[in-house]
Design an enzyme around this catalytic site. Structure first.
Site, PDB file in Angstrom:
ATOM      1  N   ARG A  60      36.519  15.219  29.947  1.00 52.98           N
ATOM      2  CA  ARG A  60      36.780  15.362  31.382  1.00 52.98           C
ATOM      3  C   ARG A  60      35.725  16.222  32.086  1.00 52.98           C
ATOM      4  NH1 ARG A  60      43.035  17.069  31.324  1.00 52.98           N
ATOM      5  NH2 ARG A  60      42.215  18.310  29.587  1.00 52.98           N
ATOM      6  N   LYS A 167      44.056  13.333  11.564  1.00 58.23           N
ATOM      7  CA  LYS A 167      45.439  13.728  11.304  1.00 58.23           C
ATOM      8  C   LYS A 167      45.811  14.849  12.282  1.00 58.23           C
ATOM      9  CE  LYS A 167      44.973  17.870   9.018  1.00 58.23           C
ATOM     10  NZ  LYS A 167      45.727  19.113   9.187  1.00 58.23           N
ATOM     11  N   ASP A 196      40.927  11.517   6.641  1.00 57.29           N
ATOM     12  CA  ASP A 196      41.415  12.696   5.928  1.00 57.29           C
ATOM     13  C   ASP A 196      40.194  13.295   5.243  1.00 57.29           C
ATOM     14  OD1 ASP A 196      42.429  14.534   4.113  1.00 57.29           O
ATOM     15  OD2 ASP A 196      44.235  13.378   3.696  1.00 57.29           O
ATOM     16  N   HIS A 197      39.674  14.381   5.777  1.00 55.48           N
ATOM     17  CA  HIS A 197      38.392  14.878   5.283  1.00 55.48           C
ATOM     18  C   HIS A 197      38.461  15.324   3.828  1.00 55.48           C
ATOM     19  CE1 HIS A 197      40.157  18.799   6.517  1.00 55.48           C
ATOM     20  NE2 HIS A 197      39.390  19.300   5.569  1.00 55.48           N
ATOM     21  N   LYS A 201      35.556  14.757   0.224  1.00 58.82           N
ATOM     22  CA  LYS A 201      34.936  15.799  -0.593  1.00 58.82           C
ATOM     23  C   LYS A 201      34.493  15.215  -1.932  1.00 58.82           C
ATOM     24  CE  LYS A 201      37.485  19.620   1.534  1.00 58.82           C
ATOM     25  NZ  LYS A 201      36.320  20.362   2.031  1.00 58.82           N
ATOM     26  N   GLU A 235      44.119  29.564   1.651  1.00 53.97           N
ATOM     27  CA  GLU A 235      43.177  30.056   2.646  1.00 53.97           C
ATOM     28  C   GLU A 235      43.376  31.554   2.812  1.00 53.97           C
ATOM     29  OE1 GLU A 235      42.275  27.386   6.150  1.00 53.97           O
ATOM     30  OE2 GLU A 235      44.264  26.647   5.615  1.00 53.97           O
ATOM     31  N   ASP A 254      50.886  20.378   7.903  1.00 54.53           N
ATOM     32  CA  ASP A 254      49.445  20.491   8.105  1.00 54.53           C
ATOM     33  C   ASP A 254      48.650  20.158   6.855  1.00 54.53           C
ATOM     34  OD1 ASP A 254      47.269  21.243   9.906  1.00 54.53           O
ATOM     35  OD2 ASP A 254      46.982  22.969   8.590  1.00 54.53           O
ATOM     36  N   HIS A 259      46.775  15.840   3.310  1.00 54.63           N
ATOM     37  CA  HIS A 259      45.708  16.154   2.364  1.00 54.63           C
ATOM     38  C   HIS A 259      46.169  16.167   0.907  1.00 54.63           C
ATOM     39  CE1 HIS A 259      43.305  17.004   5.778  1.00 54.63           C
ATOM     40  NE2 HIS A 259      43.703  18.239   5.975  1.00 54.63           N
ATOM     41  N   LYS A 359      48.461  30.236   4.162  1.00 62.32           N
ATOM     42  CA  LYS A 359      47.528  31.066   4.920  1.00 62.32           C
ATOM     43  C   LYS A 359      47.623  32.512   4.424  1.00 62.32           C
ATOM     44  CE  LYS A 359      46.261  28.073   8.274  1.00 62.32           C
ATOM     45  NZ  LYS A 359      44.857  27.695   8.553  1.00 62.32           N
TER      46      LYS A 359
END
Length: 513
Positions: A60, A167, A196-197, A201, A235, A254, A259, A359
């Site tokens: 935008r 995703k 899906d990254h 890998k 993480e 998530d 994943h 996390k």
């Protein structure tokens, strides 16, 4: 010089990419700046992109083509990893960068975009081939697909048209089905690429090569030799300014729903007859449909939800999830999720698969630990953690996905000196040191495959539905829970104690990565 470092999969890159345009919706977003354009620049550096290649950013914000080129130059210079910035190459690359301001909710914007694509296609000789990438909020997926369809931009009468969506593919089982209906009103399934990254890998891809390209391992890949499997995606960071999004998503949605279930399917799927997109995805989908779905009364015994609280890490005070920006002080969102799954087929019957993600854990690591059965009768004493014990530690095969991609096999070896005492040792393979070349980033691999029309590493709709079927009963029970006390683990630890108890009920313990 550009092109000096070949990729690790020469068969993929032997195929030539047809000239095409990539249209990125959400061109001012973080994903575009941090991942997409740097990945495309790296492909240009490797001479993988055709001369007629072009990128059109859509957002935008009002920008000129030159403004957009300037912003993308800054992004590539900042986020290009382990690669040089080549000024001559950039000038060539930038000539194929364009920008079109527009609003996904405005039908007229798509008409204007269509005319711009026609003009660029004529200028660059792309033959009508367009790859649309929705780097937007998930709520924009259906409106964007509708806008493209109503403007005739999804039609493949002049060249191929493909649509990549990020995703999450729905917020729950019901919304995932609604998204499917909305997308299929304007795009055929073979035009849709659900990215899906994790599947891009190298180590995830290497699971297939490791299993099916080495006859010494595949015969052991079953319930007769494997005791259990642990998949960890930890993480060390918190929500990093994404509190509003994460409060709605949570760790189970998530990470596990997409994943990690895809990773589990790759580890456990049957070999396909040929290494071809439909055949490989058929086997992955079949595996996902074989995962046991927990009944409501079984969920709490086989899953654990957690949320990190404040703590001091290395002398620095770290806030809990409820103290993060844009997070409710009474939030019941899971920042840690662990689950036990079983695959109901002959290969994997009764083998538990433990998956955890969270996390604010002690370190950033994603790996798959495959623990083999112990020897039926131990002949030797073993030194474990400095003490002699009678039972040898079992063999463990670890597939490291990040941060250092590689494979490690733990086995027992005789300790030097008199006597016959064993000590655990490891045999390690590391991508960087073994091949001496740069490992391509996941988005490089996946973008290249989408341009080639290879959907092997992309998620198909039946796979999305199967994974939601596994996760939805867990979500239902978690949303109805009344007795959980959050937070239930300190930042900087490996999660709540109930996660350890979940494994202990079957005589297992979490491996410390």
């Amino acid at each position: 010089m550009p092109g000096d470092n070949p990729f690790l999969d020469p068969q993929r890159f032997e195929r030539r990419i047809e000239p095409c345009i990539i249209v990125i919706f959400g061109a001012n977003g973080d994903l575009t700046k941090r991942k997409l354009v740097p990945a495309l620049y790296r492909l240009a550096y490797e001479r993988r992109l055709p001369p007629g290649f072009a990128i059109v950013g859509v957002s935008r914000t009002k920008l000129s083509d030159d403004d957009f080129r300037g912003k993308m130059r800054e992004s590539v210079q900042e986020f290009l990893e382990n690669s040089p910035f080549d000024e001559t190459l950039w000038q060539e690359f930038a000539r194929g960068l364009y920008y079109e301001s527009g609003d996904i909710g405005d039908a007229a914007s798509f008409e204007v975009l269509g005319k711009r694509l026609d003009a660029i296609g004529t200028e660059r000789g792309t033959g009508g081939n367009v790859l649309f990438y929705l780097s937007t909020q998930p709520s924009q997926y259906a409106p964007a697909a509708a806008g493209l369809g109503k403007a005739g931009l999804s039609k493949q009468d002049k060249g191929w048209r493909r649509l990549i969506i990020e995703k999450p593919f729905g917020h729950d089982q019901q919304s995932a089905k609604a998204l499917e209906v909305a997308l299929h009103q304007h795009f055929e399934e073979q035009q849709l690429y659900r990215i899906d990254h994790y599947l891009g890998k190298e180590t995830v891809q290497n699971i297939l090569a490791f299993r099916f390209g080495n006859p010494i391992f595949e015969p052991l890949w079953n319930r007769n030799y494997i005791n259990h499997v642990q998949i960890t995606a930890a993480e060390s960071i918190g929500v990093e300014g994404r509190g509003a999004y994460y409060q709605e998503a949570g760790a189970l949605r998530d990470m596990i729903q997409n994943h990690l279930l895809q990773v589990m399917a790759t580890v456990t799927m049957e070999p396909s007859a040929v290494f071809e997109s439909s055949a490989v995805r058929d086997e992955r989908a079949k595996l996902l449909r074989s995962i046991r779905i927990w009944k409501p009364e079984e969920v709490m015994q086989n899953t654990v939800a957690g949320q990190y609280g404040p703590a001091s890490i290395g002398g620095t005070s770290v806030p809990g999830f409820r103290q993060e920006a844009n997070v409710s002080p009474t939030s019941m969102t899971d920042t840690f999720a662990a689950a036990t799954f079983f695959v109901e087929n002959w290969r994997w019957a009764d083998v538990p698969f433990y998956i955890r993600t969270g996390k604010r854990m002690p370190k950033r690591v994603t790996d798959i630990a495959i623990r083999f059965n112990s020897v039926p009768h131990s002949l030797f004493k073993t030194i474990t953690d400095g003490e002699q014990v009678e039972t040898a530690r079992p063999n463990v095969l670890v597939l490291r996905i990040q941060p250092e991609e590689g494979i490690s096999l733990r086995f027992s070896s005789k300790q030097p000196g008199a006597g016959m005492t064993l000590r655990p040792v490891s045999m390690d393979f590391n991508y960087g040191s073994s091949f001496g070349v740069r490992t391509p980033a996941a988005y490089e691999t996946l973008l290249l495959d989408a341009m080639l029309g290879d959907a092997t590493l992309y998620t198909r709709q039946d796979m999305v539905e199967a994974s939601w079927s596994v996760v939805q009963p867990i979500l239902n029970e978690w949303s109805a829970r009344k007795d959980d006390v959050f937070p239930n683990y300190d930042a900087g630890t490996w999660g709540p104690k109930t996660s350890d108890e979940m494994l202990a009920r079957r005589g297992h313990t979490w491996r410390v990565p």
